[in-house]
Design a protein around this motif. Structure first.
Motif, PDB file in Angstrom:
ATOM      1  N   TYR A 170     -12.907  -6.133 -84.320  1.00 27.96           N
ATOM      2  CA  TYR A 170     -13.961  -5.383 -83.636  1.00 27.96           C
ATOM      3  C   TYR A 170     -13.383  -4.089 -83.087  1.00 27.96           C
ATOM      4  O   TYR A 170     -12.273  -4.070 -82.558  1.00 27.96           O
ATOM      5  CB  TYR A 170     -14.538  -6.182 -82.456  1.00 27.96           C
ATOM      6  N   ASP A 171     -14.153  -3.025 -83.203  1.00 25.62           N
ATOM      7  CA  ASP A 171     -13.822  -1.733 -82.598  1.00 25.62           C
ATOM      8  C   ASP A 171     -14.873  -1.494 -81.521  1.00 25.62           C
ATOM      9  O   ASP A 171     -16.071  -1.429 -81.833  1.00 25.62           O
ATOM     10  CB  ASP A 171     -13.867  -0.649 -83.674  1.00 25.62           C
ATOM     11  N   SER A 172     -14.464  -1.395 -80.268  1.00 23.85           N
ATOM     12  CA  SER A 172     -15.442  -1.285 -79.175  1.00 23.85           C
ATOM     13  C   SER A 172     -16.320  -0.044 -79.319  1.00 23.85           C
ATOM     14  O   SER A 172     -17.515  -0.091 -79.012  1.00 23.85           O
ATOM     15  CB  SER A 172     -14.763  -1.328 -77.805  1.00 23.85           C
ATOM     16  N   ASP A 173     -15.753   1.054 -79.806  1.00 26.86           N
ATOM     17  CA  ASP A 173     -16.575   2.253 -80.009  1.00 26.86           C
ATOM     18  C   ASP A 173     -17.644   2.008 -81.069  1.00 26.86           C
ATOM     19  O   ASP A 173     -18.804   2.403 -80.905  1.00 26.86           O
ATOM     20  CB  ASP A 173     -15.712   3.441 -80.416  1.00 26.86           C
ATOM     21  N   GLN A 174     -17.257   1.355 -82.159  1.00 24.74           N
ATOM     22  CA  GLN A 174     -18.226   1.074 -83.215  1.00 24.74           C
ATOM     23  C   GLN A 174     -19.296   0.093 -82.746  1.00 24.74           C
ATOM     24  O   GLN A 174     -20.452   0.168 -83.175  1.00 24.74           O
ATOM     25  CB  GLN A 174     -17.524   0.557 -84.476  1.00 24.74           C
ATOM     26  N   GLU A 175     -18.930  -0.806 -81.855  1.00 21.38           N
ATOM     27  CA  GLU A 175     -19.925  -1.724 -81.290  1.00 21.38           C
ATOM     28  C   GLU A 175     -20.941  -0.966 -80.428  1.00 21.38           C
ATOM     29  O   GLU A 175     -22.128  -1.285 -80.444  1.00 21.38           O
ATOM     30  CB  GLU A 175     -19.237  -2.828 -80.484  1.00 21.38           C
ATOM     31  N   VAL A 176     -20.491   0.045 -79.702  1.00 23.60           N
ATOM     32  CA  VAL A 176     -21.422   0.885 -78.933  1.00 23.60           C
ATOM     33  C   VAL A 176     -22.372   1.590 -79.892  1.00 23.60           C
ATOM     34  O   VAL A 176     -23.586   1.632 -79.660  1.00 23.60           O
ATOM     35  CB  VAL A 176     -20.668   1.907 -78.049  1.00 23.60           C
ATOM     36  N   VAL A 177     -21.832   2.117 -80.983  1.00 22.72           N
ATOM     37  CA  VAL A 177     -22.656   2.816 -81.980  1.00 22.72           C
ATOM     38  C   VAL A 177     -23.686   1.860 -82.582  1.00 22.72           C
ATOM     39  O   VAL A 177     -24.865   2.204 -82.730  1.00 22.72           O
ATOM     40  CB  VAL A 177     -21.776   3.457 -83.076  1.00 22.72           C
ATOM     41  N   LYS A 178     -23.257   0.634 -82.911  1.00 21.56           N
ATOM     42  CA  LYS A 178     -24.188  -0.360 -83.466  1.00 21.56           C
ATOM     43  C   LYS A 178     -25.328  -0.654 -82.492  1.00 21.56           C
ATOM     44  O   LYS A 178     -26.483  -0.771 -82.890  1.00 21.56           O
ATOM     45  CB  LYS A 178     -23.462  -1.665 -83.791  1.00 21.56           C
ATOM     46  N   ARG A 179     -24.990  -0.807 -81.227  1.00 20.10           N
ATOM     47  CA  ARG A 179     -26.002  -1.160 -80.226  1.00 20.10           C
ATOM     48  C   ARG A 179     -26.973  -0.025 -79.939  1.00 20.10           C
ATOM     49  O   ARG A 179     -28.144  -0.279 -79.662  1.00 20.10           O
ATOM     50  CB  ARG A 179     -25.332  -1.589 -78.919  1.00 20.10           C
ATOM     51  N   THR A 180     -26.483   1.196 -79.971  1.00 18.31           N
ATOM     52  CA  THR A 180     -27.348   2.337 -79.623  1.00 18.31           C
ATOM     53  C   THR A 180     -28.014   2.970 -80.838  1.00 18.31           C
ATOM     54  O   THR A 180     -29.055   3.603 -80.708  1.00 18.31           O
ATOM     55  CB  THR A 180     -26.539   3.428 -78.895  1.00 18.31           C
ATOM     56  N   VAL A 201     -26.759   5.444 -82.432  1.00 15.53           N
ATOM     57  CA  VAL A 201     -26.405   6.867 -82.486  1.00 15.53           C
ATOM     58  C   VAL A 201     -24.890   7.025 -82.324  1.00 15.53           C
ATOM     59  O   VAL A 201     -24.235   6.170 -81.730  1.00 15.53           O
ATOM     60  CB  VAL A 201     -27.130   7.694 -81.395  1.00 15.53           C
ATOM     61  N   PRO A 202     -24.344   8.126 -82.826  1.00 14.15           N
ATOM     62  CA  PRO A 202     -22.907   8.367 -82.664  1.00 14.15           C
ATOM     63  C   PRO A 202     -22.531   8.550 -81.189  1.00 14.15           C
ATOM     64  O   PRO A 202     -23.355   8.970 -80.363  1.00 14.15           O
ATOM     65  CB  PRO A 202     -22.666   9.665 -83.435  1.00 14.15           C
ATOM     66  N   ILE A 203     -21.291   8.259 -80.881  1.00 16.47           N
ATOM     67  CA  ILE A 203     -20.801   8.429 -79.512  1.00 16.47           C
ATOM     68  C   ILE A 203     -20.969   9.869 -79.045  1.00 16.47           C
ATOM     69  O   ILE A 203     -21.325  10.118 -77.890  1.00 16.47           O
ATOM     70  CB  ILE A 203     -19.328   7.964 -79.408  1.00 16.47           C
ATOM     71  N   SER A 204     -20.741  10.821 -79.945  1.00 17.86           N
ATOM     72  CA  SER A 204     -20.892  12.231 -79.567  1.00 17.86           C
ATOM     73  C   SER A 204     -22.313  12.526 -79.084  1.00 17.86           C
ATOM     74  O   SER A 204     -22.515  13.331 -78.170  1.00 17.86           O
ATOM     75  CB  SER A 204     -20.516  13.149 -80.730  1.00 17.86           C
ATOM     76  N   THR A 205     -23.300  11.847 -79.648  1.00 19.87           N
ATOM     77  CA  THR A 205     -24.689  12.026 -79.212  1.00 19.87           C
ATOM     78  C   THR A 205     -24.891  11.457 -77.816  1.00 19.87           C
ATOM     79  O   THR A 205     -25.579  12.062 -76.984  1.00 19.87           O
ATOM     80  CB  THR A 205     -25.663  11.374 -80.221  1.00 19.87           C
ATOM     81  N   ILE A 206     -24.299  10.310 -77.548  1.00 22.65           N
ATOM     82  CA  ILE A 206     -24.400   9.723 -76.207  1.00 22.65           C
ATOM     83  C   ILE A 206     -23.782  10.680 -75.186  1.00 22.65           C
ATOM     84  O   ILE A 206     -24.380  10.959 -74.134  1.00 22.65           O
ATOM     85  CB  ILE A 206     -23.718   8.345 -76.143  1.00 22.65           C
ATOM     86  N   PHE A 207     -22.598  11.206 -75.505  1.00 23.00           N
ATOM     87  CA  PHE A 207     -21.947  12.160 -74.599  1.00 23.00           C
ATOM     88  C   PHE A 207     -22.827  13.383 -74.376  1.00 23.00           C
ATOM     89  O   PHE A 207     -22.986  13.838 -73.247  1.00 23.00           O
ATOM     90  CB  PHE A 207     -20.593  12.605 -75.186  1.00 23.00           C
ATOM     91  N   GLU A 208     -23.406  13.903 -75.454  1.00 22.16           N
ATOM     92  CA  GLU A 208     -24.215  15.125 -75.380  1.00 22.16           C
ATOM     93  C   GLU A 208     -25.496  14.915 -74.589  1.00 22.16           C
ATOM     94  O   GLU A 208     -25.853  15.730 -73.742  1.00 22.16           O
ATOM     95  CB  GLU A 208     -24.546  15.597 -76.796  1.00 22.16           C
ATOM     96  N   LEU A 209     -26.197  13.806 -74.849  1.00 21.35           N
ATOM     97  CA  LEU A 209     -27.502  13.596 -74.230  1.00 21.35           C
ATOM     98  C   LEU A 209     -27.441  12.910 -72.868  1.00 21.35           C
ATOM     99  O   LEU A 209     -28.259  13.199 -71.989  1.00 21.35           O
ATOM    100  CB  LEU A 209     -28.400  12.773 -75.159  1.00 21.35           C
ATOM    101  N   GLU A 210     -26.482  11.997 -72.698  1.00 19.07           N
ATOM    102  CA  GLU A 210     -26.451  11.195 -71.476  1.00 19.07           C
ATOM    103  C   GLU A 210     -25.206  11.405 -70.637  1.00 19.07           C
ATOM    104  O   GLU A 210     -25.168  10.975 -69.490  1.00 19.07           O
ATOM    105  CB  GLU A 210     -26.587   9.710 -71.833  1.00 19.07           C
ATOM    106  N   GLY A 211     -24.157  11.972 -71.222  1.00 23.05           N
ATOM    107  CA  GLY A 211     -22.924  12.205 -70.493  1.00 23.05           C
ATOM    108  C   GLY A 211     -21.922  11.071 -70.641  1.00 23.05           C
ATOM    109  O   GLY A 211     -22.242   9.972 -71.094  1.00 23.05           O
ATOM    110  N   GLU A 212     -20.709  11.367 -70.216  1.00 25.90           N
ATOM    111  CA  GLU A 212     -19.627  10.395 -70.342  1.00 25.90           C
ATOM    112  C   GLU A 212     -19.866   9.151 -69.500  1.00 25.90           C
ATOM    113  O   GLU A 212     -19.543   8.033 -69.918  1.00 25.90           O
ATOM    114  CB  GLU A 212     -18.285  11.030 -69.959  1.00 25.90           C
TER     115      GLU A 212
END
Length: 183
Positions: free
Chosen positions: A37-47, A49-60
């Motif tokens: 498991y890759d925790s970043d990829q699990e975040v992407v699966k759940r949302t 959207v790419p992590i960069s989109t989460i950072f851009e729209l919602e912040g770190e």
């Protein structure tokens, strides 16, 4: 691999982006016959959207909340290899979860090596700055003590081929002799 049978929990990789956590983690999981498991990829699966989109729209901060939820869930698994995001160790509760759920392996590498490995990768929001070297040096200064504090093993990855790193890691883990309370 019988020598690995004594490990009750997970094998968890920590380290800066580009240190090789996902690549080495996948290779090790395959050698062991364990789930990866890759925790970043699990975040992407759940949302979705790419992590960069989460950072851009919602912040770190929002990303870190999502990351914590994933780490919390992954920490409940057994006999898995887990690659965490580079900043997963920033939250004390994540550090505690990681330590409690298995053997923590810090993959350490030089800033120069990370810059080479990530030069063409636009999916890393923390490096989308004017001076990526300066940013990585700052991240290293902030995070290296945290990585070292929770690591059971530290592996240098900057000058070794992936199979060599995996073999070195397996050798280090095989040096451990479980005590009667671990069995």
């Amino acid at each position: 691999m019988p020598a690995m049978d004594y490990i009750a929990g997970n094998l968890i990789f920590i380290g800066l982006m580009g240190a090789g956590k996902t690549t080495i983690g996948k290779c090790l999981a395959q050698r062991l016959g364990w789930q990866f498991y890759d925790s970043d990829q699990e975040v992407v699966k759940r949302t979705g959207v790419p992590i960069s989109t989460i950072f851009e729209l919602e912040g770190e901060a929002s990303f870190r909340e999502r990351e914590h939820a994933v780490i919390s869930d992954l920490s409940k698994l057994k006999h898995c290899v887990i690659a965490t995001g580079g900043g997963a160790i920033l939250r004390p509760e994540n550090r505690q979860l990681l330590q409690q759920s298995g053997t923590v392996i810090y993959l350490s590498t030089s800033v120069d090596c990370i810059l080479k490995r990530t030069a063409q990768d636009k999916s890393r929001p923390l490096l989308q700055v004017e001076n990526p070297r300066e940013r990585l040096e700052k991240l290293f200064q902030e995070r290296d003590p945290l990585y070292r504090d929770i690591a059971d093993h530290i592996i240098e990855t900057h000058s070794q081929a992936i199979p060599m790193v995996v073999n070195q890691l397996i050798q280090q883990l095989n040096l451990y002799e479980p005590s009667d309370t671990d069995r």
